[in-house]
Design a protein around this motif. Structure first.
Motif, PDB file in Angstrom:
ATOM      1  N   PHE A  93       0.839  -1.196   0.000  1.00  0.00           N
ATOM      2  CA  PHE A  93       0.000   0.000   0.000  1.00  0.00           C
ATOM      3  C   PHE A  93       0.878   1.252   0.000  1.00  0.00           C
ATOM      4  N   ALA A  94       1.883   1.274   0.863  1.00  0.00           N
ATOM      5  CA  ALA A  94       2.780   2.429   0.930  1.00  0.00           C
ATOM      6  C   ALA A  94       3.523   2.618  -0.386  1.00  0.00           C
ATOM      7  N   ASP A  95       4.026   1.530  -0.953  1.00  0.00           N
ATOM      8  CA  ASP A  95       4.737   1.625  -2.231  1.00  0.00           C
ATOM      9  C   ASP A  95       3.868   2.289  -3.298  1.00  0.00           C
ATOM     10  N   ARG A  96       2.606   1.946  -3.300  1.00  0.00           N
ATOM     11  CA  ARG A  96       1.714   2.455  -4.336  1.00  0.00           C
ATOM     12  C   ARG A  96       1.170   3.850  -4.035  1.00  0.00           C
ATOM     13  N   HIS A  97       0.936   4.193  -2.756  1.00  0.00           N
ATOM     14  CA  HIS A  97       0.149   5.394  -2.466  1.00  0.00           C
ATOM     15  C   HIS A  97       0.856   6.542  -1.756  1.00  0.00           C
ATOM     16  N   VAL A  98       1.866   6.310  -0.946  1.00  0.00           N
ATOM     17  CA  VAL A  98       2.371   7.428  -0.132  1.00  0.00           C
ATOM     18  C   VAL A  98       2.939   8.570  -0.958  1.00  0.00           C
ATOM     19  N   SER A  99       3.434   8.281  -2.142  1.00  0.00           N
ATOM     20  CA  SER A  99       3.983   9.369  -2.962  1.00  0.00           C
ATOM     21  C   SER A  99       2.894  10.324  -3.456  1.00  0.00           C
ATOM     22  N   THR A 100       1.631   9.923  -3.342  1.00  0.00           N
ATOM     23  CA  THR A 100       0.515  10.783  -3.751  1.00  0.00           C
ATOM     24  C   THR A 100      -0.131  11.496  -2.569  1.00  0.00           C
ATOM     25  N   PHE A 101       0.311  11.201  -1.352  1.00  0.00           N
ATOM     26  CA  PHE A 101      -0.293  11.764  -0.152  1.00  0.00           C
ATOM     27  C   PHE A 101       0.082  13.230   0.038  1.00  0.00           C
ATOM     28  N   SER A 102      -0.853  13.960   0.607  1.00  0.00           N
ATOM     29  CA  SER A 102      -0.586  15.336   1.036  1.00  0.00           C
ATOM     30  C   SER A 102       0.258  15.279   2.309  1.00  0.00           C
ATOM     31  N   PRO A 103       0.850  16.406   2.719  1.00  0.00           N
ATOM     32  CA  PRO A 103       1.604  16.404   3.983  1.00  0.00           C
ATOM     33  C   PRO A 103       0.754  15.937   5.175  1.00  0.00           C
ATOM     34  N   ALA A 104      -0.501  16.333   5.220  1.00  0.00           N
ATOM     35  CA  ALA A 104      -1.379  15.905   6.323  1.00  0.00           C
ATOM     36  C   ALA A 104      -1.628  14.397   6.273  1.00  0.00           C
ATOM     37  N   GLU A 105      -1.782  13.846   5.080  1.00  0.00           N
ATOM     38  CA  GLU A 105      -1.986  12.399   4.957  1.00  0.00           C
ATOM     39  C   GLU A 105      -0.710  11.636   5.324  1.00  0.00           C
ATOM     40  N   LEU A 106       0.440  12.191   4.978  1.00  0.00           N
ATOM     41  CA  LEU A 106       1.703  11.570   5.392  1.00  0.00           C
ATOM     42  C   LEU A 106       1.817  11.565   6.909  1.00  0.00           C
ATOM     43  N   GLU A 116     -10.867   8.175   5.532  1.00  0.00           N
ATOM     44  CA  GLU A 116     -10.657   7.895   4.111  1.00  0.00           C
ATOM     45  C   GLU A 116      -9.448   7.004   3.837  1.00  0.00           C
ATOM     46  N   ILE A 117      -8.326   7.286   4.488  1.00  0.00           N
ATOM     47  CA  ILE A 117      -7.130   6.495   4.201  1.00  0.00           C
ATOM     48  C   ILE A 117      -7.276   5.071   4.734  1.00  0.00           C
ATOM     49  N   MET A 118      -7.877   4.906   5.900  1.00  0.00           N
ATOM     50  CA  MET A 118      -8.099   3.549   6.411  1.00  0.00           C
ATOM     51  C   MET A 118      -8.990   2.775   5.451  1.00  0.00           C
ATOM     52  N   LYS A 119      -9.997   3.426   4.915  1.00  0.00           N
ATOM     53  CA  LYS A 119     -10.871   2.762   3.946  1.00  0.00           C
ATOM     54  C   LYS A 119     -10.087   2.391   2.685  1.00  0.00           C
ATOM     55  N   LYS A 120      -9.150   3.232   2.267  1.00  0.00           N
ATOM     56  CA  LYS A 120      -8.300   2.915   1.113  1.00  0.00           C
ATOM     57  C   LYS A 120      -7.420   1.705   1.416  1.00  0.00           C
ATOM     58  N   ILE A 121      -6.876   1.653   2.629  1.00  0.00           N
ATOM     59  CA  ILE A 121      -6.037   0.512   3.014  1.00  0.00           C
ATOM     60  C   ILE A 121      -6.874  -0.771   3.011  1.00  0.00           C
ATOM     61  N   GLN A 122      -8.078  -0.703   3.581  1.00  0.00           N
ATOM     62  CA  GLN A 122      -8.953  -1.876   3.617  1.00  0.00           C
ATOM     63  C   GLN A 122      -9.347  -2.326   2.213  1.00  0.00           C
ATOM     64  N   ALA A 123      -9.658  -1.384   1.343  1.00  0.00           N
ATOM     65  CA  ALA A 123     -10.015  -1.725  -0.041  1.00  0.00           C
ATOM     66  C   ALA A 123      -8.806  -2.292  -0.782  1.00  0.00           C
ATOM     67  N   PHE A 124      -7.630  -1.726  -0.532  1.00  0.00           N
ATOM     68  CA  PHE A 124      -6.398  -2.212  -1.148  1.00  0.00           C
ATOM     69  C   PHE A 124      -6.154  -3.658  -0.740  1.00  0.00           C
ATOM     70  N   ARG A 125      -6.336  -3.948   0.523  1.00  0.00           N
ATOM     71  CA  ARG A 125      -6.165  -5.314   1.037  1.00  0.00           C
ATOM     72  C   ARG A 125      -7.061  -6.288   0.289  1.00  0.00           C
ATOM     73  N   MET A 126      -8.328  -5.932   0.147  1.00  0.00           N
ATOM     74  CA  MET A 126      -9.263  -6.830  -0.525  1.00  0.00           C
ATOM     75  C   MET A 126      -8.934  -6.955  -2.009  1.00  0.00           C
TER      76      MET A 126
END
Length: 109
Positions: free
Chosen positions: A43-56, A87-97
Motif C-alpha cells: 500500500f505504501a509503495d503504491r500510495h504514499v507518494s501521492t499523499f498530502s503532507p497531512a496524509e503523510l 478515508e485512508i483507512m478505507k483505502k487501506i482496507q479496499a487495497f487489502r481486498m
C-alpha cells in the motif's frame, strides 16, 4: 493519464520529502508483524507518494500504533479508533481486498 515512470522525479519534491517517503515505505514493510507488512508495505509503495503532507502525518502516526491493533483495524476484527477511521483507512482496507482478490485468495488478510 498514465503513471509516470519512477525515474522521473517530481521537481517540487525536496530531498527531505524523498527521505521521508523512503522512511515511511521502509517502516510499512518492516513492522515485525508479517501479515501487516504484506498489506501496509505494498500500500505504501503504491500510495504514499501521492499523499498530502497531512496524509503523510496520519500514515506516520498509524505506523506508530501496535501491529496487532493496526492489523485488526484493517481486517475489521476491531473497529478503528475515531482518529484512524477515515478515508485512508478505507483505502487501506479496499487495497487489502483488491490484492487478495487479484491473487485468488479469499482469506483477505
Amino acid at each position: 493519464m498514465g503513471r509516470r515512470p519512477l525515474y522521473i522525479r517530481d521537481l517540487s519534491m525536496t530531498d527531505m520529502d524523498d527521505a521521508r517517503l523512503k522512511k515511511l515505505k521502509f517502516r510499512a514493510w518492516r513492522r515485525g508483524f508479517r501479515e501487516a507488512d504484506l498489506i501496509l508495505g505494498p500500500f505504501a509503495d503504491r500510495h504514499v507518494s501521492t499523499f498530502s503532507p497531512a496524509e503523510l502525518d496520519w500514515f506516520e502516526v498509524l505506523l506508530d500504533q501496535p501491529d496487532q491493533d493496526v492489523y485488526a483495524w484493517i481486517i475489521g476484527t476491531l473497529p478503528a479508533p475515531e482518529q484512524f477511521d477515515g478515508e485512508i483507512m478505507k483505502k487501506i482496507q479496499a487495497f487489502r481486498m483488491h490484492v487478495h482478490a487479484a491473487r485468488g485468495d479469499d482469506r483477505g488478510g
